[in-house]
Every structure is written in C-alpha cells, then in structure tokens.
Design a protein around this motif. Structure first.
Motif, PDB file in Angstrom:
ATOM      1  N   TYR A 228       0.832  -1.208   0.000  1.00  0.00           N
ATOM      2  CA  TYR A 228       0.000   0.000   0.000  1.00  0.00           C
ATOM      3  C   TYR A 228       0.868   1.261   0.000  1.00  0.00           C
ATOM      4  N   LEU A 229       1.850   1.316   0.911  1.00  0.00           N
ATOM      5  CA  LEU A 229       2.683   2.513   1.023  1.00  0.00           C
ATOM      6  C   LEU A 229       3.548   2.716  -0.217  1.00  0.00           C
ATOM      7  N   LEU A 230       4.039   1.622  -0.796  1.00  0.00           N
ATOM      8  CA  LEU A 230       4.845   1.744  -2.008  1.00  0.00           C
ATOM      9  C   LEU A 230       3.992   2.259  -3.170  1.00  0.00           C
ATOM     10  N   GLY A 231       2.757   1.758  -3.275  1.00  0.00           N
ATOM     11  CA  GLY A 231       1.868   2.253  -4.317  1.00  0.00           C
ATOM     12  C   GLY A 231       1.593   3.739  -4.163  1.00  0.00           C
ATOM     13  N   GLU A 232       1.303   4.176  -2.937  1.00  0.00           N
ATOM     14  CA  GLU A 232       1.041   5.599  -2.697  1.00  0.00           C
ATOM     15  C   GLU A 232       2.297   6.434  -2.921  1.00  0.00           C
ATOM     16  N   LEU A 233       3.460   5.899  -2.560  1.00  0.00           N
ATOM     17  CA  LEU A 233       4.720   6.616  -2.762  1.00  0.00           C
ATOM     18  C   LEU A 233       4.991   6.855  -4.241  1.00  0.00           C
ATOM     19  N   LEU A 234       4.611   5.883  -5.079  1.00  0.00           N
ATOM     20  CA  LEU A 234       4.818   5.998  -6.528  1.00  0.00           C
ATOM     21  C   LEU A 234       3.636   6.667  -7.224  1.00  0.00           C
ATOM     22  N   HIS A 235       2.685   7.171  -6.421  1.00  0.00           N
ATOM     23  CA  HIS A 235       1.522   7.905  -6.940  1.00  0.00           C
ATOM     24  C   HIS A 235       0.649   7.050  -7.852  1.00  0.00           C
ATOM     25  N   VAL A 236       0.485   5.796  -7.458  1.00  0.00           N
ATOM     26  CA  VAL A 236      -0.475   4.916  -8.117  1.00  0.00           C
ATOM     27  C   VAL A 236      -1.443   4.428  -7.040  1.00  0.00           C
ATOM     28  N   SER A 237      -2.366   3.557  -7.400  1.00  0.00           N
ATOM     29  CA  SER A 237      -3.379   3.120  -6.440  1.00  0.00           C
ATOM     30  C   SER A 237      -2.808   2.136  -5.422  1.00  0.00           C
ATOM     31  N   GLY A 238      -2.706   2.581  -4.172  1.00  0.00           N
ATOM     32  CA  GLY A 238      -2.268   1.684  -3.110  1.00  0.00           C
ATOM     33  C   GLY A 238      -3.275   0.586  -2.840  1.00  0.00           C
ATOM     34  N   VAL A 239      -4.556   0.888  -3.077  1.00  0.00           N
ATOM     35  CA  VAL A 239      -5.600  -0.124  -2.887  1.00  0.00           C
ATOM     36  C   VAL A 239      -5.411  -1.277  -3.862  1.00  0.00           C
ATOM     37  N   ILE A 240      -5.256  -0.962  -5.149  1.00  0.00           N
ATOM     38  CA  ILE A 240      -5.069  -2.003  -6.161  1.00  0.00           C
ATOM     39  C   ILE A 240      -3.769  -2.759  -5.910  1.00  0.00           C
ATOM     40  N   ALA A 241      -2.728  -2.041  -5.490  1.00  0.00           N
ATOM     41  CA  ALA A 241      -1.447  -2.694  -5.204  1.00  0.00           C
ATOM     42  C   ALA A 241      -1.605  -3.709  -4.079  1.00  0.00           C
ATOM     43  N   THR A 242      -2.310  -3.339  -3.023  1.00  0.00           N
ATOM     44  CA  THR A 242      -2.506  -4.244  -1.880  1.00  0.00           C
ATOM     45  C   THR A 242      -3.332  -5.452  -2.266  1.00  0.00           C
ATOM     46  N   VAL A 243      -4.416  -5.221  -3.006  1.00  0.00           N
ATOM     47  CA  VAL A 243      -5.274  -6.335  -3.428  1.00  0.00           C
ATOM     48  C   VAL A 243      -4.511  -7.293  -4.332  1.00  0.00           C
ATOM     49  N   THR A 244      -3.746  -6.748  -5.271  1.00  0.00           N
ATOM     50  CA  THR A 244      -2.974  -7.601  -6.185  1.00  0.00           C
ATOM     51  C   THR A 244      -1.951  -8.430  -5.418  1.00  0.00           C
ATOM     52  N   THR A 245      -1.254  -7.801  -4.490  1.00  0.00           N
ATOM     53  CA  THR A 245      -0.294  -8.531  -3.658  1.00  0.00           C
ATOM     54  C   THR A 245      -0.976  -9.631  -2.864  1.00  0.00           C
ATOM     55  N   GLY A 246      -2.137  -9.312  -2.304  1.00  0.00           N
ATOM     56  CA  GLY A 246      -2.874 -10.304  -1.528  1.00  0.00           C
ATOM     57  C   GLY A 246      -3.307 -11.493  -2.364  1.00  0.00           C
ATOM     58  N   LEU A 247      -3.737 -11.243  -3.588  1.00  0.00           N
ATOM     59  CA  LEU A 247      -4.149 -12.341  -4.470  1.00  0.00           C
ATOM     60  C   LEU A 247      -2.963 -13.251  -4.805  1.00  0.00           C
ATOM     61  N   ILE A 248      -1.791 -12.653  -5.063  1.00  0.00           N
ATOM     62  CA  ILE A 248      -0.598 -13.455  -5.361  1.00  0.00           C
ATOM     63  C   ILE A 248      -0.177 -14.275  -4.141  1.00  0.00           C
ATOM     64  N   ALA A 249      -0.151 -13.636  -2.980  1.00  0.00           N
ATOM     65  CA  ALA A 249       0.229 -14.346  -1.755  1.00  0.00           C
ATOM     66  C   ALA A 249      -0.747 -15.472  -1.448  1.00  0.00           C
ATOM     67  N   SER A 250      -2.025 -15.214  -1.656  1.00  0.00           N
ATOM     68  CA  SER A 250      -3.042 -16.245  -1.401  1.00  0.00           C
ATOM     69  C   SER A 250      -2.851 -17.447  -2.321  1.00  0.00           C
ATOM     70  N   TRP A 251      -2.515 -17.184  -3.583  1.00  0.00           N
ATOM     71  CA  TRP A 251      -2.340 -18.267  -4.552  1.00  0.00           C
ATOM     72  C   TRP A 251      -1.148 -19.148  -4.200  1.00  0.00           C
ATOM     73  N   HIS A 252      -0.062 -18.537  -3.702  1.00  0.00           N
ATOM     74  CA  HIS A 252       1.185 -19.283  -3.460  1.00  0.00           C
ATOM     75  C   HIS A 252       1.322 -19.800  -2.029  1.00  0.00           C
ATOM     76  N   GLN A 253       0.482 -19.325  -1.095  1.00  0.00           N
ATOM     77  CA  GLN A 253       0.690 -19.715   0.303  1.00  0.00           C
ATOM     78  C   GLN A 253       0.521 -21.220   0.516  1.00  0.00           C
ATOM     79  N   HIS A 254      -0.222 -21.891  -0.354  1.00  0.00           N
ATOM     80  CA  HIS A 254      -0.418 -23.331  -0.195  1.00  0.00           C
ATOM     81  C   HIS A 254       0.870 -24.114  -0.457  1.00  0.00           C
ATOM     82  N   THR A 255       1.786 -23.523  -1.218  1.00  0.00           N
ATOM     83  CA  THR A 255       3.017 -24.233  -1.570  1.00  0.00           C
ATOM     84  C   THR A 255       4.246 -23.721  -0.826  1.00  0.00           C
ATOM     85  N   VAL A 256       4.191 -22.499  -0.291  1.00  0.00           N
ATOM     86  CA  VAL A 256       5.379 -21.955   0.372  1.00  0.00           C
ATOM     87  C   VAL A 256       5.284 -22.008   1.895  1.00  0.00           C
ATOM     88  N   PHE A 257       4.101 -22.264   2.430  1.00  0.00           N
ATOM     89  CA  PHE A 257       3.934 -22.362   3.878  1.00  0.00           C
ATOM     90  C   PHE A 257       3.925 -23.824   4.309  1.00  0.00           C
TER      91      PHE A 257
END
Length: 527
Positions: A228-257
């Motif tokens: 979120y903070l990196l998205g806002e720092l780069l003047h893009v949507s921190g909301v979309i950045a957070t959601v996208t990160t969450g979707l990627i983490a959710s997809w991979h957590q079954h194999t990396v945890f």
C-alpha cells in the motif's frame, strides 16, 4: 493527551470491544452494529476526552491489512469468472452513484459548488470492505452473489479515492476534466497492479529462501502495508497494489507455507484482523462527538440538516438499486439475443446486491480529510456519518431478512464439480498410490505392511462415505463425539499428572499439542 493516557484509552477501547461483541452475541445483533452504537454512546461519556480521528492515519493503519485479508480469503477462480460483474459494481456503480448524489445535493443546495457536490458523491458512493465483511460473515449467499460483493468491496475504494481526489482538486482550481479523470484512473489502477505484482513476486521468492517461520509470518503481516505505502509513494493506487499482492500471496501460500506455519500465522492474523475490524467500527462511533460538535450540536444538526441527509441517504440506496437492476436487465437482454455467457442474477439476487451497500471507514476517513476551508465541509461530514450510521444500522441488521425473502438458491453452474467428500476421496486415492509405491523395497519386498493397510482401509472408507454420505453422517457425528470426549479425558489426566509433579512442563506442552491437533481434527471432521 499524555502518551500514558492514550495507551490507557486504547486498552479501554479494546475492553469495550470485547464487552460489545459479547452483548451483540447475546442479543443476536451483527457485531458491527453493537460496536458502532456502543462507540457512539461512549463518545458522550462525561470526562472522556474527545477522539479526533486522523483520516490519513486511519486509512494507512486499517485499510491495507483489511484489504489484504479480503484478497487472501477470496476465491480467485470465481473472481476471474465474474470480473465483468465486479467491475460493473466497483467502477460503474460508484461513478453512477457519485453522479446521482452530486445532482441531488446540488438540487438541495444550489449555492454549493458542483465540485463539493461531487466530493460528497465520491465520499459516500463506495461500499466499504470492512463493513461488507462484517455483514457477510453472518449470512449465507449463493457463490455468485458472494463473490460479486466481496470483489466489489476490494476494488471500489480505488474508484472512490480517485473521484474524491479529482473533486477536491476541482474545488481548488475551479476546473474539472472528465477525460483526464478517466485516463488517470486507468493509469493509477494499472500502476497499482504492477506494484502489487512486483511486491507479491518478491514475497514469494523471499519466503522460499527463509527458513525461520516467525520471520516468514512477520514478513507476511508487513506485506499489506509495504504494498500500500509503495503504491502511494509511486503515486499509483495503493488499494489495487494491496489487493494484487494479496491475491498473489493467497495463490502461493499453499506451496510456500508449512502446516505449522500456516496454523500459527492464521491464528495470529485472525486475531489481528478481528481487533482491527472491531476498532474501526468503535472509532467511527467515537468520532460522532466531533462530527456533531462541528455541526453545531444535535438540535442544530437535526433541524438544519436532517431532511437533506435523509434525502441523500435515500438517493444513495435508490441509485444503487437502479444500477444493479439496470445491469441485470441489460444481461437479460443479452441472454435473449443469444449471448451464451450472459446469466442474469434475477430479481432476488439484484435486491440482495442493492441492499448490501454498507458504508464505513473509507467514507468517514475521506470526509474527515477535507480541507477546513472546503465548501460545505460541515454538511458533508455530518451527511457522511449519517450515511454510515443508516446503512450499518438499517441495511446491516436487515440483510439476513432480505436474503431469506429473496429465496436465493445456488445455480447449478456455480456449484463445484466435486463435493467435499468426493474431493477427499480423490485425495485419499492419490495418497494410497504414493504409499503403495513406497511400501516395497527395490526387490519387491513389503516393508511397510501396517502403513499400507492403514491407507488402504482409509481410502476404502472415504470412498464408501462419499457414495453414501447421508447414511454415514449420524454415525460420523457420534464417532467424533466419542473422540472429543476421549481427548477431554486425556487432557484432564495430563493436567493431573502435571499438577502432581509426575511430568515436567516440556512433556505437558508436547502431549497437550498432540491432543489439541486431535481435537481440531475431530471438530473439523464433524463439521
């Protein structure tokens, strides 16, 4: 306020949260309603210092982890399948509602600049992710309706934030470019998605290299704020950045945890999100005192703003219904003309979607962030709180009845191809295949007969259960009731041995962990 007093106030707020949650449970109310009402009452307790909510700080602290939690839990396959419908709600409904509220506000107050009217529309138009989660946790919906509401709540904050920023800029400069606003929205959204992809991919690589589960859990918790903070720092949507990160983490957590990491991390994350969601509603309630004081007191607010606030709240609800039913009508027309992928949700589904637009923390934070000299600021602030209060108290408490009235059923196309029992049978067969291949040495001699027999017996039982589930359910419940009683007996004996000094603490903790896992397994199987 002294730092020690602030800490004491925070502790008192969390104690109030526990009490209000208990009261909500006893009274059968949604917890969000009890917390909002309780916070509003606490705001006027004599001697309690006024709670001044810093809007920027509220968004930064609460929004990223709550968005991450929603993205982590959402069904990604259904999200992709219904992305057009989600975009219609998250972008189209927000734009439409913003326009309708702006027009209504200008009709009520012709002297108020259009930019201020648009700012109010942008503030109240996006339903809130936190509020939506609080409401949806207590109801059962068909998968399509559920994913539409969850997906909307994840993405519509970006639309509302962009509209709000352009409205505030227009009020300051006196100019507004619709084409520029639309173009900037897509740039912000695309930029946020890129930031989220980079942060998510970096997290996956980092987790695979780390071997300390506590470091991994800590890195995962920080992930929401980093994106979120990196998205806002780069003047893009921190909301979309957070959601996208969450979707990627959710997809991979079954194999990396690992299993232990997932259990510990989930437990910690669940408690943290519970406290954050509860704190959000309590803070909204506590901010009522400041909102009312800005409006000149209760009597003044009701006398001068009561009818306009009610008109805007009703307009808000009608606008959402108009968009949802209008969209469903378009889908019906497309289906009538032979479009294969056009599946209307029906009048019942549209009614539930229309009634589920609950507002919350984003609405309040945006309203509070308006500059002091912004035209109509007091009216916008009071109206925003009235919208939150009205939607949470009215729509939040009656959504279950609306769902029951709608009589929604799960369409066949939305049902999973395999039931849970069938999936478990497939998993057991795959496990048996592995055990069969490893139960013999290179010379063909059986070296794990008991293990092979155990997996064969388990696979046979699960396949039989999947074929005759209704027959076995009563026996299964009785079976695990006995298991739970045995676990309870074992725990009592373990504690007795420890209290008598016959076993040490290490033995107690190790055997207690085994009993805990057995109990959790039995409870899960019984459910």
């Amino acid at each position: 306020m002294e730092p020690t007093q602030l800490f004491e106030l925070v502790i008192a707020m969390f104690l109030a949260i526990i009490a209000l949650h208990y009261a909500a449970h006893r009274l059968g109310l949604p917890p969000s309603v009890a917390l909002l009402a309780g916070g509003s009452l606490l705001a006027f307790v004599p001697g309690l210092p006024a709670i001044i909510v810093d809007p920027g700080l509220v968004l930064v602290i609460f929004l990223p982890p709550l968005l991450m939690d929603g993205a982590w839990a959402i069904a990604l396959a259904r999200l992709r399948r219904h992305m057009i419908g989600i975009a219609s709600l998250a972008v189209g409904a927000v734009l439409f509602t913003c326009a309708v509220v702006a027009v209504t506000t200008h009709l009520l107050f012709p002297s108020l600049p259009w930019a201020a009217c648009a700012a109010l529309g942008a503030i109240v138009s996006p339903p809130d992710a936190v509020s939506a989660r609080a409401v949806l946790e207590r109801v059962r919906l068909p998968r399509r309706i559920q994913i539409l509401l969850e997906g909307e709540s994840l993405l519509n904050d970006a639309s509302g934030l962009v509209l709000f920023r352009f409205a505030v800029a227009a009020a300051a400069t006196g100019t507004f470019g619709a084409v520029e606003a639309v173009g900037n929205f897509f740039v912000l959204a695309l930029g946020g998605a890129v930031v989220g992809l980079v942060v998510g991919a970096t997290w996956v690589k980092l987790v695979r290299r780390l071997d300390d589960e506590y470091l991994i859990i800590a890195a995962t918790v920080l992930l929401a704020w980093i994106s979120y903070l990196l998205g806002e720092l780069l003047h893009v949507s921190g909301v979309i950045a957070t959601v996208t990160t969450g979707l990627i983490a959710s997809w991979h957590q079954h194999t990396v945890f690992s299993a232990a990491m997932r259990m510990r991390g989930t437990s910690f994350w669940t408690v943290m999100i519970f406290l954050m969601e509860a704190a959000v509603f309590t803070l909204i309630g506590l901010s009522l005192r400041d909102v009312v004081e800005r409006g000149g007191g209760f009597a003044t607010v009701i006398a001068t703003m009561g009818l306009p606030m009610l008109a805007i709240l009703v307009t808000l609800v009608i606008a959402r219904f108009a968009w949802v039913f209008g969209s469903d009508l378009v889908i019906r027309l497309c289906a009538a003309f032979g479009l294969k992928h056009a599946h209307p949700i029906g009048a019942g589904g549209a009614a539930v979607l229309g009634w589920a637009g609950v507002r919350g923390v984003v609405t309040l934070a945006l309203a509070l962030s308006l500059p002091e000299t912004f035209p109509g600021r007091d009216f916008i602030l009071v109206t925003s709180f009235a919208v939150i209060l009205g939607t949470v108290l009215v729509q939040g408490t009656t959504l279950g009845r609306v769902i029951a009235w709608a009589g929604l059923v799960e369409p066949q196309s939305e049902s999973a191809r395999l039931t849970m029992s069938q999936a478990e049978a497939a998993m057991a067969q795959a496990q048996l295949g592995t055990v069969q291949s490893l139960a013999y040495d290179p010379d063909g001699k059986l070296i794990h007969p008991q293990l092979l027999e155990r997996y064969q017996r388990r696979a046979t039982a699960i396949v039989d259960y999947a074929a005759r589930t209704e027959h076995y359910v009563p026996m299964l419940h009785a079976h695990f009731d006995v298991v739970l009683e045995a676990v309870a007996t074992g725990r009592r004996e373990l504690i007795r041995l420890h209290r008598a000094g016959e076993i040490d603490d290490e033995t107690l903790h190790e055997l207690e962990r085994d009993l805990d896992l057995e109990e959790l397994s039995a409870i899960s199987s019984k459910a």
